[in-house]
Write a protein that holds these residues in place. Structure first.
Motif, PDB file in Angstrom:
ATOM      1  N   GLU A   1       0.838  -1.197   0.000  1.00  0.00           N
ATOM      2  CA  GLU A   1       0.000   0.000   0.000  1.00  0.00           C
ATOM      3  C   GLU A   1       0.874   1.249   0.000  1.00  0.00           C
ATOM      4  O   GLU A   1       1.868   1.325   0.712  1.00  0.00           O
ATOM      5  CB  GLU A   1      -0.913   0.005   1.228  1.00  0.00           C
TER       6      GLU A   1
ATOM      7  N   ALA B   1       0.349   5.428   0.411  1.00  0.00           N
ATOM      8  CA  ALA B   1      -0.630   6.430   0.824  1.00  0.00           C
ATOM      9  C   ALA B   1       0.013   7.810   0.803  1.00  0.00           C
ATOM     10  O   ALA B   1       1.180   7.973   1.181  1.00  0.00           O
ATOM     11  CB  ALA B   1      -1.174   6.112   2.215  1.00  0.00           C
TER      12      ALA B   1
ATOM     13  N   THR C   1      -4.925   6.546  -1.338  1.00  0.00           N
ATOM     14  CA  THR C   1      -4.327   5.237  -1.073  1.00  0.00           C
ATOM     15  C   THR C   1      -4.277   4.453  -2.373  1.00  0.00           C
ATOM     16  O   THR C   1      -5.254   4.396  -3.116  1.00  0.00           O
ATOM     17  CB  THR C   1      -5.165   4.462  -0.038  1.00  0.00           C
TER      18      THR C   1
END
Length: 888
Positions: A377, A379, A887
């Protein structure tokens, strides 16, 4: 004849082998449990009922078994597992059996393993293939992909999870068609979709990737649903084939009070941190009732924490379980850990484990940085408020291979606006900027080799300028008459944690932690200069095992702490080096309903002498929903009188030390005993789960270093306690959910903090005896586009506070004996779009309450009466902020 007999025997063996092979079944089921005792109990029950092999894993809550279907069944095995106390996919343990389990085995029974019926895998033809999907959008996407790969026609059925293909083998192939289908986002029996492609599907198309191919499940979660009934399935064979894997979906709790920990420990997750602006660690507790957050003075804009009625310096602040904010870093260190870097916070009230050191007196706050979760991920966060504060955060977590993963954390902020809410000529918060970066590298192969390691490195540079609005940071101070404040910080950290778990002994492990930190501060407050440098090396070696069985565990090891301090205050230099080797031992006894953790450590401090630190924590489960905890322990620390009192540098008080022969600033080390008791009660309120916690803690000091503000308004005098000093803390907190998605938290705190100063017994200043707290959080249901709203508000009531005695000042420069009570209100609204975009807007101190004249003799900052440290309430009005999260 002999040849015939031999042939018959061989034929019989062959038949038996074939029959055995056909009747041996392998299955995987979800079974609830916690620890190694649960593992032993579950596997024993399975084998007792006929399983040939059984392997249960606590991390996944999965039980893998092999059994002969002619002699037993999955139904019988799971029933026996429930009989010994462990809920599973088909049967629930009785309340009586569950309550008689050891306390460490009391798993969370809600939510239970819930699911709608999962159909058995349908039979397919030669031109049919299993393809995962959910809805009409999936059907259109799959059939379009098949056509683009050369299929003459195709038909995908959501119920059977089968696509029927008609194509010319001379022009294309099933492999090419299924590869194209995977490329657009749908797993099939030949090819698997890339995670990035799957994650970009609409929410309605996000199928369950954990189920066997060809099986469709409508998994559901109801927060208050009862456990599974025993008549879940009437067909054992169907049960064995179709329920091979079920995902347990549990609603994330913003702040969870651990039922398993012996100490009173709160686990604060990212859900809680997102309820407020949370730009750094000091602002991460705005919605938490346990920690009190307040501004330290009227010119530096820094916030300090208080716990159990005592200053932040008495709480052990760690990062990744390594010493973090201490020594010279104490006044500003909370501002150096960005909120968006935080993966979670563990907050323990009262003395913590001796394994983590000797400095914890009122408790421990441990911060865990972001690490790779189920999927990579990245972000990006942008933040700005009406007072000219802006910041950007970039965090990226990724999996490098099967065992290695990394985190890259970047942060930058700047305060550009010059705010003077009360028009007194002084900035309410300093201007400046911060650049912050960290890199984490993790290796985990505990399952196979038993080895794991974590490496981290970080650097931060922070500059702040405050004081009068007329102060020009670019002009030499000798060339201007305005009062200015400048704070220049830099910090570098590098650390490693390595552990090994012994093969076939999951209860035995060894870990080694090492960290080097250098922290530098160069600052001025008007005509007062302070320069400080601290180099720290910390090492901790821990061995963990059992005595006889897992009811008797122990941890033992050795630690080493090296602190090198170099400080300049005004024209005087203070240098010292502290070396502290230590050894420790901690024993954990687990009974049916209780857990006892008793430990002691001995540290050989080169300046403070040998220090013995015993601590004990006891937890007793009166019922599964009623828990009583007791704790007692000793702690000690060496005071850093200049660094820890910088809030008073923003005044013209003269600092004076009344020494008594100690080796650190001519003062003795501080020693304290902390005692605590609490009760945790779960019950139903509005037919939903509610938790009530009441706790009381008392801290008694010996040789406490007191900072006396009352001897003279023009002095701050330090000396060791001669007499009694204590802090009593009483808190009650109620968490409940009166309606779906609405969470409420109410708390009340009472503090009684007093000490024997030179002038007699007095209350510690700037500590409200009574505090009230209310937090409400509401989330809308997610719609089919994945968009939802979050609403959060926090109201705090702060009672009157004892103020320092300034009666020797002229009448215009005095304070009342007690401050007025006041209230603050923070609120935030956020909107999440498709899980990838989040917009939030919020406000702080929306009641607009401000302290009148927070700076004494503001018109004469170089005069004898000037004092900007008498702050007991907000000095800025309402603040409004806006933020945006992306995100990927």
């Amino acid at each position: 004849m002999k040849t015939l007999l031999k042939s018959l025997c061989l034929f019989s063996l062959l038949i038996n082998s074939i029959i055995f092979a056909q009747t041996t079944t392998k299955s995987t089921f979800q079974v609830k449990g916690n620890c190694s005792m649960c593992k032993e109990r579950i596997e024993s029950a399975a084998k007792k009922t006929g399983a040939k092999t059984a392997n249960w894993t606590a991390e996944t809550q999965k039980l893998e078994i092999e059994f002969d279907a002619t002699t037993t069944s999955a139904d019988e095995i799971l029933k026996e597992i429930a009989n010994v106390g462990h809920d599973n996919e088909k049967y629930s343990a009785t309340a009586a059996v569950y309550e008689n389990l050891p306390s460490c085995c009391h798993y969370e029974r809600e939510p239970s393993f819930l699911k709608k019926e999962i159909s058995a895998k349908p039979i397919k033809q030669d031109n049919q293939f299993y393809v995962r999907g959910n809805c009409g959008s999936c059907k259109a996407r799959i059939e379009k992909a098949a056509a683009s790969a050369g299929a003459d026609s195709s038909n995908w059925d959501a119920d059977t999870q089968i696509v029927t293909l008609n194509f010319d083998p001379a022009k294309t192939s099933a492999d090419l068609i299924l590869k194209k289908i995977a490329e657009v986002g749908h797993d099939n029996e030949k090819f698997t979709t890339k995670d990035a492609t799957y994650n970009n599907l609409p929410d309605c198309c996000l199928y369950d990737r954990t189920l066997p191919l060809g099986v469709k499940s409508d998994l559901v979660h109801h927060e208050e649903e009862p456990a599974l009934k025993k008549d879940f399935s009437q067909n054992a064979d169907h049960f064995d084939k179709s329920i091979e894997e079920v995902r347990l979906t549990k609603l994330e709790q913003a702040t969870a009070l651990s039922k398993k920990e012996t100490g009173l420990t709160f686990n604060i997750g990212t859900k809680e941190l997102l309820k407020a602006a949370c730009c750094n660690l000091s602002e991460s507790f705005e919605t938490n009732a346990t920690v009190d957050v307040s501004f330290s003075n009227a010119v530096t804009g820094t916030k300090q924490l208080k716990m159990l009625g005592l200053d932040q310096k008495y709480t052990s602040l760690t990062k990744e379980l390594l010493p973090s904010i201490r020594g010279i870093a104490s006044p500003y260190g909370l501002n150096l850990i960005p909120g968006r870097w935080i993966g979670g916070i563990q907050l323990t009230k009262g003395g913590s484990t001796v394994v983590n050191g000797y400095e914890s007196i009122t408790g421990q706050i441990n911060t865990e940085l972001l690490k790779t979760q189920e999927q990579p991920e990245t972000a990006v966060n942008f933040f700005a408020d009406v007072h000219g504060r802006v910041e950007t955060n970039i965090t990226a977590t990724s999996q490098l291979n099967e065992h290695w993963n990394q985190s890259v954390l970047l942060h930058g902020n700047a305060t550009l606006g010059k705010t003077d809410s009360n028009n007194d000529g002084f900035l309410d918060q300093p201007t400046g900027n911060q650049i912050n970066a960290a890199y984490l590298l993790n290796y985990n192969d505990l399952e196979h080799s038993g080895f794991g390691t974590h490496f981290g490195i970080s650097f931060v540079k922070d500059q702040r300028f405050g004081g009068q609005t007329a102060f020009d940071k670019k002009t030499d101070r000798s060339q201007q008459s305005a009062y200015g404040v400048g704070i220049d910080l830099s910090r570098f950290e590098i650390w490693n944690k390595t552990g090994y778990m012994f093969k076939d002994k999951p209860y035995q492990s060894i870990g080694w932690m090492n960290q080097f930190t250098t922290h530098h501060q160069d600052s001025f407050f008007g005509q007062r200069n302070y320069w400080g440098n601290q180099n720290t090396f910390y090492s901790n070696l821990v061995f963990e095992s059992i005595i006889g069985n897992t009811n008797n565990k122990f941890k033992t090891g050795a630690s080493f702490l090296y602190d090198q301090y170099d400080e300049d205050y005004l024209t005087q230099n203070y240098k010292r080096t502290e070396t502290v080797p230590g050894v420790f031992f901690e024993y954990t006894l687990t009974g049916l309903k209780y857990t006892l953790v008793a430990g002691a450590r001995t540290d050989f401090h080169n300046l403070a002498g040998t220090q013995f630190t015993p601590r004990v924590n006891f937890k007793y489960d009166l019922t599964p929903k009623t828990i009583v905890r007791l704790s007692a322990g000793r702690g000690f620390r060496t005071a850093n009188v200049f660094a820890e009192s910088q809030q008073y540098f923003a005044s013209n008080r003269q600092l004076e030390i009344l020494g008594n022969g100690g080796k650190i600033y001519d003062l003795k080390p501080e020693i304290a005993w902390n005692y605590g008791a609490s009760i945790q009660q779960e019950f139903k309120l509005f037919n939903r789960k509610a938790t009530l916690v009441a706790d009381f803690f008392r801290t008694d000091f010996q040789d406490q270093v007191l900072a006396d503000l009352d001897l003279s308004p023009q002095k701050l005098v330090f000396y060791n306690l001669d007499g009694k000093s204590f802090a009593n803390s009483l808190q009650t907190q109620l968490d409940f959910t009166p309606a779906k998605n609405l969470e409420l938290r109410l708390a009340y705190k009472y503090y009684d903090v007093q000490a024997n100063f030179i002038g007699g017994k007095r209350e510690i200043p700037f500590m409200a005896k009574n505090r009230g707290f209310f937090n409400a959080s509401y989330s809308t249901d997610k719609n089919n586009k994945g968009a939802f709203w979050n609403f959060d508000s926090t109201l705090q009531l702060i009672g009157e506070q004892k103020l320092p005695n300034l009666n020797f000042n002229p009448e215009n420069y005095r304070l009342p004996e007690y401050s007025k009570s006041y209230a603050t209100l923070n609120a935030q609204i956020s909107r999440t779009f498709n899980k990838n975009i989040r917009v939030y807007v919020g406000g702080e101190n929306l009641t607009g309450y401000m302290q009148n004249n927070p700076i004494i003799d503001v018109e004469n900052p170089f005069g004898n009466y000037f004092d900007a440290s008498m702050v007991y309430a907000p000095i800025m009005g309402a603040n409004v902020y806006l933020g945006l999260d992306f995100t990927f």
